[in-house]
Design a protein around this motif. Structure first.
Motif, PDB file in Angstrom:
ATOM      1  N   GLN A 448       1.094  -3.332 -33.708  1.00 15.41           N
ATOM      2  CA  GLN A 448       1.697  -4.661 -33.763  1.00 15.41           C
ATOM      3  C   GLN A 448       1.574  -5.301 -32.392  1.00 15.41           C
ATOM      4  O   GLN A 448       1.984  -4.709 -31.401  1.00 15.41           O
ATOM      5  CB  GLN A 448       3.162  -4.517 -34.152  1.00 15.41           C
ATOM      6  CG  GLN A 448       3.745  -5.789 -34.673  1.00 15.41           C
ATOM      7  CD  GLN A 448       5.077  -5.520 -35.365  1.00 15.41           C
ATOM      8  OE1 GLN A 448       5.277  -4.497 -36.027  1.00 15.41           O
ATOM      9  NE2 GLN A 448       6.009  -6.444 -35.184  1.00 15.41           N
ATOM     10  N   GLU A 450       2.266  -8.665 -29.916  1.00 16.82           N
ATOM     11  CA  GLU A 450       2.929  -9.950 -29.677  1.00 16.82           C
ATOM     12  C   GLU A 450       2.042 -10.757 -28.742  1.00 16.82           C
ATOM     13  O   GLU A 450       1.718 -10.299 -27.657  1.00 16.82           O
ATOM     14  CB  GLU A 450       4.289  -9.731 -28.991  1.00 16.82           C
ATOM     15  CG  GLU A 450       5.339  -9.054 -29.836  1.00 16.82           C
ATOM     16  CD  GLU A 450       5.740  -9.891 -31.047  1.00 16.82           C
ATOM     17  OE1 GLU A 450       5.696 -11.151 -30.946  1.00 16.82           O
ATOM     18  OE2 GLU A 450       6.078  -9.300 -32.098  1.00 16.82           O
ATOM     19  N   PHE A 476       0.582 -11.952 -38.753  1.00 20.63           N
ATOM     20  CA  PHE A 476       1.765 -11.375 -39.376  1.00 20.63           C
ATOM     21  C   PHE A 476       2.868 -12.418 -39.480  1.00 20.63           C
ATOM     22  O   PHE A 476       3.879 -12.235 -40.129  1.00 20.63           O
ATOM     23  CB  PHE A 476       2.233 -10.180 -38.533  1.00 20.63           C
ATOM     24  CG  PHE A 476       3.273  -9.340 -39.177  1.00 20.63           C
ATOM     25  CD1 PHE A 476       2.985  -8.603 -40.338  1.00 20.63           C
ATOM     26  CD2 PHE A 476       4.573  -9.264 -38.658  1.00 20.63           C
ATOM     27  CE1 PHE A 476       3.953  -7.820 -40.935  1.00 20.63           C
ATOM     28  CE2 PHE A 476       5.549  -8.477 -39.262  1.00 20.63           C
ATOM     29  CZ  PHE A 476       5.232  -7.746 -40.397  1.00 20.63           C
ATOM     30  N   THR A 480       2.918 -12.880 -33.958  1.00 18.25           N
ATOM     31  CA  THR A 480       2.641 -11.457 -34.131  1.00 18.25           C
ATOM     32  C   THR A 480       1.374 -11.223 -34.958  1.00 18.25           C
ATOM     33  O   THR A 480       1.141 -11.922 -35.942  1.00 18.25           O
ATOM     34  CB  THR A 480       3.833 -10.768 -34.831  1.00 18.25           C
ATOM     35  OG1 THR A 480       5.023 -11.104 -34.121  1.00 18.25           O
ATOM     36  CG2 THR A 480       3.650  -9.262 -34.854  1.00 18.25           C
ATOM     37  N   ILE A 482      -1.238  -7.969 -36.533  1.00 15.75           N
ATOM     38  CA  ILE A 482      -1.293  -6.544 -36.844  1.00 15.75           C
ATOM     39  C   ILE A 482      -2.745  -6.085 -36.781  1.00 15.75           C
ATOM     40  O   ILE A 482      -3.618  -6.720 -37.381  1.00 15.75           O
ATOM     41  CB  ILE A 482      -0.800  -6.275 -38.296  1.00 15.75           C
ATOM     42  CG1 ILE A 482       0.597  -6.786 -38.510  1.00 15.75           C
ATOM     43  CG2 ILE A 482      -0.933  -4.806 -38.639  1.00 15.75           C
ATOM     44  CD1 ILE A 482       1.668  -5.841 -38.036  1.00 15.75           C
TER      45      ILE A 482
END
Ligand code: ADP
Ligand code: MG
Length: 581
Positions: A448, A450, A476, A480, A482
């Motif tokens: 993940q 940011e 996401f 964010t 993924i």
């Protein structure tokens, strides 16, 4: 009272001289071109004081009879074309009929000329463009033109002339250009009584390159050849090691005519791909033979620019020819060259190593070269591959956790571990990208990430490139993302820092090269960000594995930014350094 007047003939000539005759070197260029058009194979250029007080060109060409001599100094007088149709099939250097008239109008000018078979020659003297006398003179066949006191009657132009040494260097470089286009013609330049250039008649371009630039340059030249039905290309490009920071040693000849072509020069640089440092320019001497109907040479008063009817085709062809030649060339320490030689043995268009067979520039030779060429191809097939053991580079140790010390049969090889690994990564990624056979490694635990606002829009812009490289990245929500999969070769990397590093590079535009497209650019960043760092300790096994990977590469000898990945010191060089030789 009317204020518009027709200018006098002489004033028109002086104005034209402004376009054609900029300095002594431009006089030399025009006169030497006339000698070539007259079929001379021996041309001597004598100058005094950088050409300011005297330029004397002597040739053994076909000469002129008395009437032609009189005509030759008139404006728009030429023997080379007669009607508009001829403009589209020009095969001579001159055709505008302007040079002699222009030069004569700004100098004290003498032509002596004699046709073979005629008993006497004739001498024409003119002063500032006014013919003073024509008389018979005894001389050998050919033409001698003497220009005294260039610009004596146009002081404004004279003022712009530079130091003698500067003017002389313009003269020698313009003679060099013509000499490269005509290896079969002998040239001599004499300045204030001293010989400054002496190029004997030669049968091939490479010896002419050696005569002009020395053996170090000619030894570092890679031959090029393309024999199409519509265009023929031959000549040489210099290995990256002799590239320059200026474009001074870039020579294009189209049907023997020197031209400048910024776009083609850039094309050649880009064909070196990532092997050249960004600020370096390749050295080249390239001759293009093309149907004169497919070019327009009449787009520039000094005829140094031309237009190709199909420029895109020209660009593509040159790009491919140079790229192939460079990839085949011996640019690297022995171990790599030999293994590469036999890896790529099936490649059809190639001259044998060390071959200095004729690369003549005259158009009739193109076909001969094509014939010679096919016989070389078969002999090339006979090259015996060396045994793998003979050629490998063996890692010995690491210095400063940054450089690998290694050896091969030639001597010592030093490798920059980061640059080398960058190159390995680059080719792995490029390979996957080009073949679209992505080996995607799914992540057990999806990552993940940011991102900041600008990073987010960058990754959105480049999502397709990332996906083509083998990344599986999904939005996401919010800022964010993924990451679910990665190219296999990056599987063991810290992906968060690799991807963010690449985004940083894009933002800061540490652009590797103007000529690289978006994919290459991102690949370059990606390989840099994921490569072994400078300062990282390596085991002997890791060092050897890096070297082994390099041996399989297409372009192992520079990193994607164009810096060298390795340098070598041969045993001979070591002996020299230690005073044994
Ligand atoms: P262009 O080369 O464009 O025809 P120039 O003014 O340079 O125009 O030359 C005019 C003419 O003079 C040429 O067409 C040629 O017939 C003749 N000429 C010039 N220089 C020579 C030379 N060295 N030998 C024989 N003829 C020459
Ligand atoms: Mg001319």
């Amino acid at each position: 009272m009317s204020i518009i007047k027709v200018l006098s003939e002489n004033l028109v000539n002086q104005i034209a001289a402004g376009e054609v005759v900029e300095r002594p070197a431009s006089v030399v260029k025009e006169l030497v071109e006339n000698s070539l058009d007259a079929g001379a194979d021996k041309i001597s250029i004598e100058v005094k004081d950088g050409g300011k007080t005297l330029i004397r060109i002597t040739d053994n060409g076909k000469g002129m009879n008395r009437e032609d001599l009189e005509m030759s100094v008139q404006r728009h007088a030429t023997s080379k074309i007669t009607d508009e149709k001829d403009l589209w099939k020009i095969t001579t250097m001159g055709f505008r009929g302007e040079a002699l008239a222009s030069i004569a109008s700004v100098s004290k000018f003498t032509i002596k000329t004699k046709e073979s078979g005629s008993v006497a020659g004739y001498q024409l003297d003119s002063n500032g463009g006014e013919t003073v006398s024509i008389q018979e003179v005894g001389m050998s066949d050919g033409t001698q033109i003497e220009i005294n006191d260039l610009f004596f009657n146009t002081p404004a132009r004279q003022k712009y002339l530079k130091k003698d040494s500067t003017e002389l260097s313009h003269i020698t470089s313009s003679v060099n250009t013509v000499a490269l286009a005509n290896p079969g013609i002998s040239f001599k330049v004499i300045h204030n009584g001293k010989i400054v250039s002496d190029y004997p008649k030669s049968s091939d371009l490479l010896s002419r390159i050696a005569a002009i630039f020395g053996n170090a340059t000619s030894d570092a030249m890679i031959p090029l050849y393309y024999g199409g039905t519509d265009i023929g290309i031959d000549g040489f490009v210099g290995k990256p090691a002799i590239s320059r920071s200026s474009s001074q040693h870039q020579y294009f000849f189209v049907n023997g005519r020197p031209i400048q072509h910024f776009v083609l020069a850039n094309t050649i640089k880009s064909a070196f791909h990532s092997m050249l440092m960004e600020n370096k320019k390749p050295v080249f001497v390239i001759n293009i033979q093309i149907d004169p109907a497919l070019i327009d040479v009449n787009v520039h008063p000094r005829k140094i620019e031309i237009r190709f009817e199909d420029q895109q085709y020209m660009i593509r062809t040159i790009y491919n020819v140079v790229k192939t030649a460079v990839e085949k060339a011996d640019l690297i320490p022995k171990g790599f060259t030999e293994s590469r030689r036999y890896m790529s043995e099936s490649f059809p268009v190639r001259r044998p190593e060390g071959d200095s067979s004729p690369m003549s520039f005259s158009s009739k030779d193109v076909h001969q070269n094509m014939m010679d060429f096919s016989s070389h191809v078969s002999s090339d097939r006979d090259v015996q591959p060396l045994e793998e053991e003979d050629v490998s580079i063996k890692a010995i140790t690491q210095v400063a956790n940054s450089y690998i010390v290694a050896q091969n049969s030639e001597g010592l090889v030093l490798i920059d571990q980061h640059a080398a690994h960058e190159r390995v990564r680059y080719e792995e990624l490029m390979n996957e990208f080009e073949n679209q056979k992505k080996s995607i490694q799914p992540l057990l635990v999806p990552l993940q990430m940011e991102l900041s606002g600008d990073e987010k829009s960058l990754i959105e812009d480049n999502l397709e490139v990332f996906s083509n490289l083998g990344f599986e990245i999904e939005e996401f929500g919010g800022n964010t993302f993924i990451v679910r999969g990665t190219p296999a070769c990056l599987a063991s990397e810290d992906l968060d820092s690799v991807i963010k590093g690449v985004l940083d590079d894009i933002i800061e535009q540490r652009s590797p090269s103007k000529f690289q497209g978006k994919v290459e650019e991102i690949l370059t960043y990606m390989s840099c960000r994921s490569a072994i760092k400078f300062g990282k300790p390596l085991t002997l096994g890791e060092m050897q594995s890096l070297i082994d990977q390099m041996e399989d590469l297409k372009r192992p000898y520079t990193c994607p930014h164009g810096r060298p990945t390795m340098v070598s010191l041969t045993l001979g060089e070591l002996e020299k350094m230690f005073g044994r030789k």
